[in-house]
Design an enzyme around this catalytic site. Structure first.
Site, PDB file in Angstrom:
ATOM      1  N   GLU A 143      -3.585  -3.284 -17.095  1.00  0.00           N
ATOM      2  CA  GLU A 143      -4.430  -3.549 -15.842  1.00  0.00           C
ATOM      3  C   GLU A 143      -4.650  -5.022 -15.687  1.00  0.00           C
ATOM      4  O   GLU A 143      -5.207  -5.496 -16.623  1.00  0.00           O
ATOM      5  CB  GLU A 143      -5.528  -2.820 -15.809  1.00  0.00           C
ATOM      6  CG  GLU A 143      -6.199  -3.038 -14.467  1.00  0.00           C
ATOM      7  CD  GLU A 143      -7.570  -2.243 -14.157  1.00  0.00           C
ATOM      8  OE1 GLU A 143      -8.073  -2.355 -13.144  1.00  0.00           O
ATOM      9  OE2 GLU A 143      -8.122  -1.846 -15.305  1.00  0.00           O
ATOM     10  N   GLU A 242     -12.883   3.201  -8.002  1.00  0.00           N
ATOM     11  CA  GLU A 242     -13.467   2.548  -9.080  1.00  0.00           C
ATOM     12  C   GLU A 242     -14.605   1.429  -8.425  1.00  0.00           C
ATOM     13  O   GLU A 242     -14.425   0.298  -8.605  1.00  0.00           O
ATOM     14  CB  GLU A 242     -12.719   1.932  -9.867  1.00  0.00           C
ATOM     15  CG  GLU A 242     -13.450   1.403 -11.410  1.00  0.00           C
ATOM     16  CD  GLU A 242     -12.649   0.557 -12.486  1.00  0.00           C
ATOM     17  OE1 GLU A 242     -12.863   0.736 -13.547  1.00  0.00           O
ATOM     18  OE2 GLU A 242     -11.573  -0.168 -11.789  1.00  0.00           O
TER      19      GLU A 242
END
Length: 260
Positions: A143, A242
């Site tokens: 990521e 998130e």
């Protein structure tokens, strides 16, 4: 229609961790993710998933000393054995939780570090980690993260992440495309989604409002439009929520109700 997973490390923090599964299910979520499971027994988490009819969609491999400031081990010289041991530990948890994908954080790089050497180490570590995950039938994700939230983080851009995936050459290595981080670093989100999603190398999405990382209906992004782009391109995976709720998780879920 997108499938949304509640991130239990950031959402439902009004209750203890093991109670968050039930809270998320009560609000209509069918998938969950979190940062790390290692403070709890895998069987105990699996029992909560089963009790509430939830799919565990993602969690991270061991990041090193997270409380002490470490943010992953994959690009850290001298930590290779610890990184791979953490991958093996995560694979063990994934088997119990029925989780099909793992995220390996890249780690922090000092300003004076040789970036080329770190990149070569990162690629080697990912190649071996992806092999171990493939043997277990799992996807491994990397990521890009913005350096405002995590100064010094090694991996920052979509282009760099996809180039590393290509260099590693493992079919099960994918990019975790967090639109919050991508907007802060790069912007042009719709075009980046259109550029990278059709390659098959995007393994997961995450979202949050920009710039304060609250609900996605607050801030500078038009998330419904981005969801329509993702839908148009045929994405059938999960989108992880998130974000940090502004004033109570359940009270801030109006944005997601049409999708659940």
């Amino acid at each position: 229609m997108p499938k949304f997973a509640a991130n239990l490390s950031m959402m439902y923090t009004e209750v203890p961790f093991m109670e968050r599964f039930g809270a998320a299910a009560k609000d209509g979520f069918r998938g969950v993710e979190f940062l790390f499971p290692y403070a709890f027994e895998a069987q105990a988490i699996a029992a909560e998933l089963q009790r509430h009819g939830l799919q565990q969609v993602l969690f991270n491999t061991w990041p090193g000393d997270f409380d002490g400031g470490e943010r992953g081990l994959a690009s850290l010289p001298g930590r290779e054995a610890e990184f791979l041991a953490g991958v093996d530990r995560a694979i063990g948890y994934s088997k119990v939780l029925g989780c099909p994908r793992l995220h390996a954080m890249a780690g922090l790089i000092p300003p004076d570090a040789d970036r080329a050497e770190r990149r070569a180490l990162y690629v080697r570590n990912l190649r071996e980690a992806a092999r171990r995950c493939a043997d277990a039938g799992l996807a491994l994700l990397i990521e890009p993260i913005n350096t405002r939230d995590i100064p010094g983080f090694f991996l920052n851009t979509q282009a760099e992440a996809h180039a590393i995936v290509a260099e590693v050459g493992a079919p099960n290595l994918k990019v975790q495309m967090d639109l919050y981080h991508c907007q802060i670093v790069e912007g042009d989100l719709a075009m980046k989604i259109r550029q990278y999603l059709p390659t098959g190398n995007v393994g997961h999405f995450q979202i949050a409002g920009v710039p304060q990382r609250h609900e996605p209906d607050v801030g500078e992004l038009n998330h419904p439009y981005l969801f329509s782009v993702i839908d148009e391109l045929g994405w059938d995976g999960w989108i992880g929520c998130e974000y940090r709720p502004r004033a109570g998780t359940s009270a801030g879920l109006g944005w997601v109700k049409p999708y659940l």
